[in-house]
Design a protein around this motif. Sequence first.
Motif, PDB file in Angstrom:
ATOM      1  N   GLY A 173     -50.171  31.964  32.681  1.00  0.00           N
ATOM      2  CA  GLY A 173     -49.571  30.773  32.089  1.00  0.00           C
ATOM      3  C   GLY A 173     -48.866  29.884  33.099  1.00  0.00           C
ATOM      4  O   GLY A 173     -48.379  28.810  32.743  1.00  0.00           O
ATOM      5  N   ARG A 174     -48.781  30.304  34.334  1.00  0.00           N
ATOM      6  CA  ARG A 174     -48.146  29.491  35.372  1.00  0.00           C
ATOM      7  C   ARG A 174     -49.206  28.721  36.148  1.00  0.00           C
ATOM      8  O   ARG A 174     -50.289  29.222  36.397  1.00  0.00           O
ATOM      9  CB  ARG A 174     -47.352  30.370  36.348  1.00  0.00           C
ATOM     10  N   ALA A 175     -48.869  27.488  36.549  1.00  0.00           N
ATOM     11  CA  ALA A 175     -49.799  26.648  37.308  1.00  0.00           C
ATOM     12  C   ALA A 175     -49.532  26.707  38.807  1.00  0.00           C
ATOM     13  O   ALA A 175     -50.354  26.276  39.605  1.00  0.00           O
ATOM     14  CB  ALA A 175     -49.703  25.207  36.826  1.00  0.00           C
ATOM     15  N   SER A 176     -48.379  27.242  39.175  1.00  0.00           N
ATOM     16  CA  SER A 176     -48.045  27.346  40.598  1.00  0.00           C
ATOM     17  C   SER A 176     -47.341  28.668  40.842  1.00  0.00           C
ATOM     18  O   SER A 176     -46.905  29.337  39.901  1.00  0.00           O
ATOM     19  CB  SER A 176     -47.159  26.173  41.033  1.00  0.00           C
ATOM     20  N   LYS A 177     -47.215  29.042  42.125  1.00  0.00           N
ATOM     21  CA  LYS A 177     -46.576  30.332  42.419  1.00  0.00           C
ATOM     22  C   LYS A 177     -45.088  30.269  42.084  1.00  0.00           C
ATOM     23  O   LYS A 177     -44.459  29.218  42.163  1.00  0.00           O
ATOM     24  CB  LYS A 177     -46.834  30.755  43.851  1.00  0.00           C
ATOM     25  N   THR A 178     -44.563  31.422  41.705  1.00  0.00           N
ATOM     26  CA  THR A 178     -43.155  31.547  41.341  1.00  0.00           C
ATOM     27  C   THR A 178     -42.481  32.434  42.369  1.00  0.00           C
ATOM     28  O   THR A 178     -42.979  33.511  42.699  1.00  0.00           O
ATOM     29  CB  THR A 178     -43.019  32.176  39.935  1.00  0.00           C
ATOM     30  N   ARG A 179     -41.356  31.978  42.873  1.00  0.00           N
ATOM     31  CA  ARG A 179     -40.604  32.713  43.886  1.00  0.00           C
ATOM     32  C   ARG A 179     -39.312  33.270  43.297  1.00  0.00           C
ATOM     33  O   ARG A 179     -38.857  32.840  42.246  1.00  0.00           O
ATOM     34  CB  ARG A 179     -40.254  31.798  45.059  1.00  0.00           C
ATOM     35  N   ILE A 180     -38.731  34.208  44.007  1.00  0.00           N
ATOM     36  CA  ILE A 180     -37.408  34.710  43.654  1.00  0.00           C
ATOM     37  C   ILE A 180     -36.405  33.608  43.972  1.00  0.00           C
ATOM     38  O   ILE A 180     -36.466  32.977  45.026  1.00  0.00           O
ATOM     39  CB  ILE A 180     -37.072  35.991  44.461  1.00  0.00           C
ATOM     40  N   GLY A 181     -35.499  33.358  43.049  1.00  0.00           N
ATOM     41  CA  GLY A 181     -34.483  32.324  43.244  1.00  0.00           C
ATOM     42  C   GLY A 181     -33.485  32.335  42.109  1.00  0.00           C
ATOM     43  O   GLY A 181     -33.545  33.184  41.218  1.00  0.00           O
ATOM     44  N   SER A 182     -32.579  31.379  42.096  1.00  0.00           N
ATOM     45  CA  SER A 182     -31.478  31.408  41.135  1.00  0.00           C
ATOM     46  C   SER A 182     -31.659  30.483  39.938  1.00  0.00           C
ATOM     47  O   SER A 182     -30.856  30.523  39.013  1.00  0.00           O
ATOM     48  CB  SER A 182     -30.168  31.054  41.849  1.00  0.00           C
ATOM     49  N   THR A 183     -32.696  29.636  39.921  1.00  0.00           N
ATOM     50  CA  THR A 183     -32.870  28.740  38.779  1.00  0.00           C
ATOM     51  C   THR A 183     -33.727  29.401  37.707  1.00  0.00           C
ATOM     52  O   THR A 183     -34.424  30.382  37.968  1.00  0.00           O
ATOM     53  CB  THR A 183     -33.531  27.406  39.195  1.00  0.00           C
ATOM     54  N   SER A 184     -33.721  28.832  36.509  1.00  0.00           N
ATOM     55  CA  SER A 184     -34.500  29.421  35.417  1.00  0.00           C
ATOM     56  C   SER A 184     -36.004  29.270  35.633  1.00  0.00           C
ATOM     57  O   SER A 184     -36.784  29.978  35.014  1.00  0.00           O
ATOM     58  CB  SER A 184     -34.087  28.812  34.073  1.00  0.00           C
ATOM     59  N   SER A 185     -36.444  28.377  36.526  1.00  0.00           N
ATOM     60  CA  SER A 185     -37.880  28.276  36.818  1.00  0.00           C
ATOM     61  C   SER A 185     -38.295  29.241  37.930  1.00  0.00           C
ATOM     62  O   SER A 185     -39.480  29.437  38.168  1.00  0.00           O
ATOM     63  CB  SER A 185     -38.263  26.838  37.186  1.00  0.00           C
ATOM     64  N   ASP A 186     -37.336  29.836  38.607  1.00  0.00           N
ATOM     65  CA  ASP A 186     -37.604  30.896  39.580  1.00  0.00           C
ATOM     66  C   ASP A 186     -37.641  32.228  38.836  1.00  0.00           C
ATOM     67  O   ASP A 186     -37.528  32.275  37.619  1.00  0.00           O
ATOM     68  CB  ASP A 186     -36.492  30.959  40.638  1.00  0.00           C
ATOM     69  N   GLU A 187     -37.763  33.311  39.578  1.00  0.00           N
ATOM     70  CA  GLU A 187     -37.669  34.642  38.995  1.00  0.00           C
ATOM     71  C   GLU A 187     -36.584  35.435  39.700  1.00  0.00           C
ATOM     72  O   GLU A 187     -36.106  35.051  40.765  1.00  0.00           O
ATOM     73  CB  GLU A 187     -39.000  35.388  39.102  1.00  0.00           C
ATOM     74  N   MET A 188     -36.203  36.538  39.102  1.00  0.00           N
ATOM     75  CA  MET A 188     -35.277  37.499  39.685  1.00  0.00           C
ATOM     76  C   MET A 188     -35.792  38.885  39.369  1.00  0.00           C
ATOM     77  O   MET A 188     -36.489  39.082  38.377  1.00  0.00           O
ATOM     78  CB  MET A 188     -33.866  37.339  39.121  1.00  0.00           C
ATOM     79  N   CYS A 189     -35.442  39.838  40.215  1.00  0.00           N
ATOM     80  CA  CYS A 189     -35.757  41.244  39.987  1.00  0.00           C
ATOM     81  C   CYS A 189     -34.501  42.024  40.347  1.00  0.00           C
ATOM     82  O   CYS A 189     -34.236  42.278  41.519  1.00  0.00           O
ATOM     83  CB  CYS A 189     -36.937  41.675  40.860  1.00  0.00           C
TER      84      CYS A 189
END
Length: 194
Positions: free
Chosen positions: A96-112
């Motif tokens: 469902g994503r059109a571009s790569k997602t990186r780890i970061g602090s915004t809601s459009s980034d990801e966290m683990c």
Amino acid sequence: MYLMMSMDTIIPPGEKVVDADIACHYKMYPMHLFAYRVHTHRLGQVVSGYRVRDGQWTLIGRQSPQLPQAFYPVENPVEVKYGDTLAARCVFTGEGRASKTRIGSTSSDEMCNFYIMYYIEAKHAVSFMTCTQNVNPEMFRSIPQEANIPIPVKSDMTMMAHGHHEEARRGQLSSVAQQPKREDEEVLDQMPKN
């Protein structure tokens, strides 16, 4: 608190399964684990944490990051001692994503993130420790299969966990987040009535 977190995971668009693995050698006095919490954003499917000793994986906790965030009790007592490895895996999907997602602090980034609450004998106590690396990527070949199985979550639970992010993204404020304007505030009379 012991925080395990991935710093460099990239989730390619359309990728069905992406693992973020974290592992650190524990080199301190014994610690006794009693609670855990998981955290990702929308792409997270399941987060699991383990103590690894002599090749044996012992579950600390496993949960869907799409449930409301809370600390959950460790079901079976887990002691971590010098020489053990603490390991965690976050499973993501890029569907469902059109571009790569990186780890970061915004809601459009990801966290683990995998948080562990623990106690240590007072004279050796450390209030906060972190693990942000993977000291042994090969060890994850033997991670228990449960770490790769997403936990089903009802859609109403997802809204409870993420609803405020969605409304903020659309420029709307949740009724919980709305604050009255200063001139509209009612000042309560604190003086006793005669």
